[in-house]
Design an enzyme around this catalytic site. Structure first.
Site, mmCIF file in Angstrom:
data_model
loop_
_atom_site.group_PDB
_atom_site.id
_atom_site.type_symbol
_atom_site.label_atom_id
_atom_site.label_comp_id
_atom_site.label_asym_id
_atom_site.label_seq_id
_atom_site.Cartn_x
_atom_site.Cartn_y
_atom_site.Cartn_z
ATOM 1 N N THR A 1 -19.576 3.825 -12.327
ATOM 2 C CA THR A 1 -19.661 3.664 -13.753
ATOM 3 C C THR A 1 -18.315 5.051 -14.070
ATOM 4 O O THR A 1 -19.149 5.719 -13.630
ATOM 5 C CB THR A 1 -21.303 3.265 -14.095
ATOM 6 O OG1 THR A 1 -21.713 1.718 -14.007
ATOM 7 C CG2 THR A 1 -20.745 3.584 -15.823
ATOM 8 N N GLY B 1 -21.304 -3.402 -21.922
ATOM 9 C CA GLY B 1 -20.924 -2.538 -20.672
ATOM 10 C C GLY B 1 -21.563 -1.995 -19.797
ATOM 11 O O GLY B 1 -22.187 -2.098 -19.328
ATOM 12 N N GLU B 2 -21.132 -0.320 -19.693
ATOM 13 C CA GLU B 2 -21.891 0.170 -18.077
ATOM 14 C C GLU B 2 -21.262 -0.653 -16.833
ATOM 15 O O GLU B 2 -21.822 -0.364 -15.877
ATOM 16 C CB GLU B 2 -22.732 -0.263 -18.117
ATOM 17 C CG GLU B 2 -24.075 0.694 -19.246
ATOM 18 C CD GLU B 2 -25.404 0.835 -19.865
ATOM 19 O OE1 GLU B 2 -25.532 0.266 -19.477
ATOM 20 O OE2 GLU B 2 -26.122 1.401 -21.198
ATOM 21 N N GLY B 3 -20.860 -1.839 -16.786
ATOM 22 C CA GLY B 3 -20.398 -2.655 -15.758
ATOM 23 C C GLY B 3 -21.757 -3.844 -15.318
ATOM 24 O O GLY B 3 -21.968 -4.551 -14.866
#
Lengths: 338, 338
Positions: free
Chosen positions: A49, A302-304
Site C-alpha cells: 500500500t 482503495g488501500e488494496g
C-alpha cells in the site's frame, strides 16, 4: 509468460470431469497464474500500500482533510484498517510504503520509508513533480517487486492511500485514454456536486497548464500524477520483470497500471484487474489495458482492498487445477462436447 | 431476520475509518449474515449437493449420458470433483444427498441416502413425479437444514447433480416467471443447436401436457421439476426456518430457490445468490426472487461450486466488520460526508 504452460494448464482444466470451460473465469485465473509463475500453488501473498499526499487538495477536491493520509498510515501499520482485515482474510501480508506523505514518520514495523517529497505540488498550477521524482517513484516500485521476489512472494497486490488521489488518477485517465475530464471524474471518497465541479475544473486546469504528452507516460505521471501512483506503476513493471502476477486494485491502482502498460505493453500479461470500481472512469482505463475486472462489488475504498479479495479467486482457480480429477481418473463418461 | 441487528451491523460499518459505504456489497453481505444469525463470524460451513436423475433425458436434452450422475456421486464422495476442490478452498464440508439417482448405492461416508425414486418420469409425457413425492423431496431438504443446525453449521450452500437438470429448471423458470421457453432455455453442459431445439420442444411439450399451475409451486415441482430441485427448495425453506443463511448456487439451485420463495416469500431474506450463471434464464429467476448475484465469473457447472466461492465473500465482509477500527478508535479525522 509461458504460452506452453498456459496451454498445459488449460488442457488440464479441459480434461477434468466437468463440461469444458464450465468453471469460466476461475479457469482463466488459474491458468494465467501458472503461465506466469510455472507453479500451481501460491506460496506467499503481499499487498504493497503506497501512500502519498497531493498538492491538488488545495483546490477542494476531497471530502477528507489531508491529515487523514498519515493517520491512515498509522492505522495500516497498527493493523486496524480495511486492507489489514481483507489481507488477513486472504492470508496476505501488508507493507506500507511512504512515497510522499506530507508528514515525517518515525521508524515503524511494516512501514517502508521512501519519501520523495512531502506531497506533490498542486498540478492545477504546474507540474505535480519533476521528471526525476517521477522516475524515482517508478524505481521505488520496482525495488518493492524485487524485494517481494527475494522474499518468496509469488502473488502481489497493489494498494494506495492518499487524500485527493482520485483527482490525479482521473487526470491520468483523461490524458492517456484521451477522454473528456467529465467522463472519467467521479466522487472519490464522497464529494458533493460542488466538490465534483471543483474537481473537474482542477483536472481541466492541470491538463491545460501542464500539457502532459499522452504518448509519454513518465511525462503524464510527473505533470498530473502522484508519488503513490508512480510507486504502483513501478511495482507493476517490477512484478512483470520478476515474473510475479500482480493484482491491481481499483481506480488509483489502475491509473498506475495504465502508466506501467504504456511504458511496456507486455506488463498487461502479468496484471489481474481485481474489481470494477464505482468510479466512472475506471472501466475506460481497464479497457485501455485490455483487462476485465474479476469482481464487481461496488467497492470504492482503495488501500488494496479489492485486490486482497481477488487474490482468493486466483487461489480458488488453482485449487480446482490441483485437486479435480480427470474423466479418466474419476471413471466418469465424457459428453458429446468432449 | 432482525432489522435491529442489520441496522447495528451497518452502523458499525459506517463508523469504521473509511468513506461510508465504500466497501459496497461486502458490507451488505456481512450485515445480512449478522441480521440472520446474530453472529459476526462463521462457525461452520456445509454444501449439500443433491443428486437426481431425469426421465426427460429420453428426449435428448443433454450432452452427457445419464450414467454420469452416479459416476459424479462417487467422485463427490471420493473428494475429486470441482465442488470438493472449491469447498476445500472455502473451508466447507460437502455432503451428497441421493434424492433420486437411477442407480442404487451402497452405504458410503458423505452420502446421505434419501432416494425417492430411480429418476423422475419423462415430463414431456406426463408429470415428473407425484405430489407426494414432491412434498417428500421438500421435506428431505428441510431435514438437511435441521441437521445442519444441530451440527452447528451457520452457513449452508446448495448444490446439484443430475444429468438433464437444466431442462426441468428452465421449465420451472418459464412457468413461474411466465416467460417464453426460448427465453429461459440454454445449453446446459454444452448441447449443440439441434439439442437446444429438442430441449425447447421437450419443455414446451411438458408445460402443454402437464399444465402446471404457476401459483402452486408444489404443483410446478411435481409436474416439471426434479427430485434434487425439490431437495434444494426444501433446504432453503429449512434454512430460513432455522435461521441459517443459505448461499444459492447457479441455475438449478435458483430454480429450487424460486420454488421455495413462492412457497414462502420470507425465505428471500435468507438467500445469498452466489453468482450469475451463463444460462440465459438465470437472471429472470434471480429478478423474480429479488436477488443480485454476488459473482459473475462465467460459471455453468453447478454442484454448488459458485456457492462455495461466494461463501468466502461473506466471510470477507465479516472480517471487515470484526477487525476494522472506527474513526475514533484509529484516531482518524472524519470527512465532510460523515
Amino acid at each position: 509468460v509461458s504460452e506452453e504452460k498456459l496451454a498445459a494448464a488449460q488442457a488440464r482444466f479441459d480434461s477434468q470431469a466437468k463440461p469444458v470451460g464450465s468453471l469460466g473465469r476461475l479457469e482463466e485465473f488459474g491458468s494465467r497464474f501458472v503461465a506466469i509463475t510455472g507453479k500451481d500453488k501460491v506460496a506467499g501473498k503481499r499487498v504493497y500500500t503506497f501512500a502519498g499526499d497531493h498538492g491538488v487538495t488545495a483546490e477542494g477536491v476531497s471530502a477528507f482533510p489531508q491529515e487523514v493520509t498519515p493517520q491512515m498510515v498509522f492505522n495500516f501499520v497498527d493493523g486496524g484498517a480495511s486492507i489489514n482485515a481483507l489481507a488477513r482474510h486472504a492470508g496476505a501480508e501488508v507493507l506500507v510504503v511512504d512515497m510522499g506523505v506530507a508528514t515525517d514518520f518515525e521508524d515503524m514495523d511494516g512501514l517502508i520509508k521512501r519519501k520523495i517529497a512531502k506531497g506533490t505540488a498542486n498540478f492545477a498550477e504546474g507540474p505535480a513533480m519533476t521528471q526525476e521524482q517521477a522516475i524515482q517513484a517508478l524505481l521505488t516500485g520496482v525495488e518493492m517487486a524485487r524485494q517481494a521476489k527475494a522474499d518468496g512472494i509469488d502473488l502481489v497486490g497493489t494498494g494506495d492511500m492518499g487524500i485527493g488521489n482520485t483527482t490525479p488518477s482521473a487526470a491520468i485517465a483523461a490524458c492517456i485514454c484521451r477522454l473528456p475530464v467529465e467522463q472519467v471524474t467521479h466522487r472519490g471518497t464522497g464529494i458533493d456536486d460542488e466538490g465534483l465541479a471543483r474537481k473537474i475544473l482542477a483536472i481541466s486546469k492541470g491538463l491545460e497548464v501542464n500539457q502532459p504528452n499522452p504518448q509519454d507516460a513518465v511525462d503524464v505521471l510527473a505533470k498530473v500524477g502522484g508519488f503513490e501512483i508512480g510507486g504502483i506503476a513501478g511495482l507493476i513493471l517490477g512484478c512483470a520483470a520478476e515474473g510475479i502476477p500482480v493484482v491491481v486494485d481499483g481506480f488509483i491502482s489502475t491509473a498506475g497500471a495504465l502508466i506501467a502498460s504504456e511504458l511496456h505493453p507486455n506488463v498487461r500479461d502479468y496484471i489481474f484487474a481485481a474489481h470494477k470500481s464505482v468510479e466512472i472512469g475506471h472501466h475506460h482505463m481497464l479497457h485501455k489495458i485490455g483487462q476485465q475486472p474479476m469482481l464487481d462489488l461496488g467497492l470504492r475504498l482503495g488501500e488494496g482492498t479489492g485486490g486482497a479479495v481477488a487474490m482468493t479467486l486466483i487461489e480458488a482457480g488453482l485449487q480446482v487445477l490441483r485437486d479435480v480429477l480427470t474423466f479418466d481418473q474419476a471413471g466418469v463418461s465424457e459428453g458429446a462436447d468432449q
